[in-house]
Scaffold this active site. Structure first.
Site, PDB file in Angstrom:
ATOM      1  CB  VAL A 236      -0.873   0.016   1.128  1.00 46.69           C
ATOM      2  CG1 VAL A 236      -1.750   1.359   1.403  1.00 46.69           C
ATOM      3  CG2 VAL A 236      -1.704  -1.340   1.278  1.00 46.69           C
ATOM      4  CB  CYS A 237       1.208   4.121  -2.362  1.00 50.39           C
ATOM      5  SG  CYS A 237       2.091   5.756  -2.299  1.00 50.39           S
ATOM      6  CB  ILE A 238       3.980   5.052   2.938  1.00 52.25           C
ATOM      7  CG1 ILE A 238       3.670   5.510   4.325  1.00 52.25           C
ATOM      8  CG2 ILE A 238       4.844   5.805   1.959  1.00 52.25           C
ATOM      9  CD1 ILE A 238       4.934   4.925   5.186  1.00 52.25           C
TER      10      ILE A 238
ATOM     11  CB  ALA B 274      -1.767   4.843   2.742  1.00 56.87           C
TER      12      ALA B 274
END
Lengths: 143, 120, 93, 143, 120, 93
Positions: free
Chosen positions: D90-92, D95
């Protein structure tokens, strides 16, 4: 009550409700809705309810943390709520699907945490129907 | 005086959640005896197509929601005639049990008869 | 050869016509999700020399019949289409 | 390794990565991506990485609770992850904007809870660039 | 052999986050010395318009992201000629400091030269 | 009279042309967000007898000039447009 100048219609205070379908930081519509809410309150109108539906439920997330130099939409709603005692309703059915829960919902659904921000409340779709009945104007801010 | 409310359904089913969530909002209002009138226009007319089988994409049929409408007192579905013809849909194909399909030729005039629009 | 994947209705989105401007003879075009509503009207002329596919499950979900000029495929065939083409370009908005 | 029948090209196992931009229960694309992932694994290909970007970060929410009779996409990814040891990233940055946090991010940002589901990990955009370099095919599942 | 990667930017700025998040992904790749080639097509060409002032809608200018590209080694921006003319944009108007604008006439042929496409 | 609000680019979405089919003489049409890209081409003929507005902030954000045939307004004027018209219909997809 302030009276906007330069219009040729007779001004009267109206009761607005907003339906917000867009998540902040995904589409512009949540930011537009927030600006519109500020403008109608500044003009002396009443904001009967803001109903967050579809992806709009993410406006009520307590966990979003936009970069310092980007607008914080959730915080914007909360500030407006405190100043004007707004009714910020997050649709409970749409929120459940998308993972926005208050603590009693988190308990009931046996989920590990709650993430509904202060100032927002979860309620049913009846609140949208009620807004359609009891407002002079309902404005939809789409996705 | 009570508001006259129109729900405008413009989205195709299944690709996005909006068609489903729109009908759920209408059903909720109808259950409270505050049912709006309903207009299907643009890709929204695809919601009315017969023979939808969304089990293969792991979704529930939207036709169940449509069929629930008459049970809650929503007995007339207004449908844009132009939107149907642009999509090659014969109005005679459309059948929702218990509901009457009324074709709308002048959508602008129809919309103008309402105070409040719910947009889906 | 490129595989183009279109997932939006041609009645509400420019995705299919934008894609058509980028399709070369022999490219493959796959309609998925609301992209299958392209079955409800004529395909853009520019796609005349492309191989046309649609996901059978998405067409069935929407109550659409698939004409003979378009091959209805399942997910397994979609995967092999991906192995047979590159790059894979998605037209989703 | 299974070999799909009926094709006239020479079959070879390939390394796929997927980029997923859609939130479950908002658009169909997350469900399509999950089905595609299952199909490519069933055909004997390798799934190098699934990168959740834009609204796709909501696939990693531990709090979503779709109605019993609707598909649970997050759970679908988790089951696939357990079975195939997938790399679900999940792209930080995306997110953070949208309120999907693991516990160390929640601490760092002083947020009241974490909501990243088990089986997913937060990482930077470099993981997408890495997937583009190290995969034979990268398939985008848009919004 | 290394993949040839193309990032295809098709979205107008500000209305959705996709234009911004696309450029952020490209910048991240460039910072790792794995920068893709860039193609602006369809509404994506609006990202290149001069004089954007998004402060009034409380957003950061996307032009900062574009101007960062050459600093990370992305010095060529490919732009679809047809998309510009459809939108009444004169290619001479387009200026990104440090970057060369290359017009693409045959988008299909251009795309076919790559192994991997990132779609934004 | 109805107020129509269009928020998507006419180059990628059918929102504006769908709206044009529902606009009556004297209705008002407001372009917001990516809807202001309509300024980059001719407006649909059906809108000839409608009053046309756009949000000045959205046009400025995108670097677009507003022609004289379209009135650029601020949020306060948008609010009063809403009070002067009903219903308010949003074309957002």
């Amino acid at each position: 009550m302030p009276r906007p100048a330069g219009h040729f219609t007779i001004w009267q205070s109206m009761k607005f409700s907003l339906a917000v379908y867009g998540a902040p930081h995904a589409s512009q519509s949540a930011a537009t809705a927030l600006r519109f809410a500020r403008a109608l309150l500044a003009a002396g109108h009443e904001l009967y309810r803001v109903f967050f539906y579809c992806d709009g439920v993410h406006n009520g997330s307590a966990l979003s943390a936009p970069p310092q130099d980007e607008a914080d939409i959730a915080e914007g709603w909360q500030a407006l709520q405190r100043a004007h005692k707004l009714d910020l309703v997050v649709c409970i059915a749409a929120a459940q699907r998308r993972g926005v829960l208050n603590s009693s919902e988190a308990n009931r659904l046996e989920k590990p945490a709650a993430n509904l921000a202060e100032g927002f409340e979860l309620a049913g779709l009846g609140q949208l129907a009620d807004a359609a009945v009891n407002s002079d104007r309902l404005i939809t801010f789409g996705q | 005086m009570a508001n006259r409310t129109l729900a405008i359904c413009r989205q195709a089913p299944y690709g996005s959640a909006l068609a489903r969530e729109g009908l759920e909002a209408v059903l909720a209002a109808a259950a409270m005896d505050q049912s709006p009138e309903l207009l299907f226009v643009n890709d929204g007319v695809f919601q009315l197509l017969d023979g939808q089988e969304p089990a293969a994409i792991e979704q529930k049929s939207l036709q169940r929601n449509l069929q629930a409408l008459p049970m809650f007192g929503v007995e007339t579905l207004h449908v844009c005639k132009l939107s149907l013809s642009q999509r090659g849909i014969d109005p005679a194909q459309l059948q929702i049990t218990g509901a009457e399909i009324v074709l709308v030729v002048d959508v602008g005039k129809f919309i103008a008869g309402f105070d409040i629009a719910l947009n889906f | 050869m490129t595989l183009h994947i279109v997932s939006k209705s041609p009645f509400s989105s420019s995705a299919l016509s934008d894609c058509a401007n980028a399709v070369r003879d022999g490219d493959a075009l796959l309609l998925i999700e609301d992209g299958v509503y392209a079955l409800s009207r004529e395909m853009p002329e520019k796609l005349a020399a492309a191989k046309l596919y649609c996901l059978a499950a998405d067409a069935a979900a929407r109550g659409l019949a698939v004409p003979g000029s378009i091959e209805a495929i399942d997910d397994a065939r979609w995967v092999s289409l991906c192995t047979e083409h590159h790059p894979v370009v998605s037209w989703f908005k």
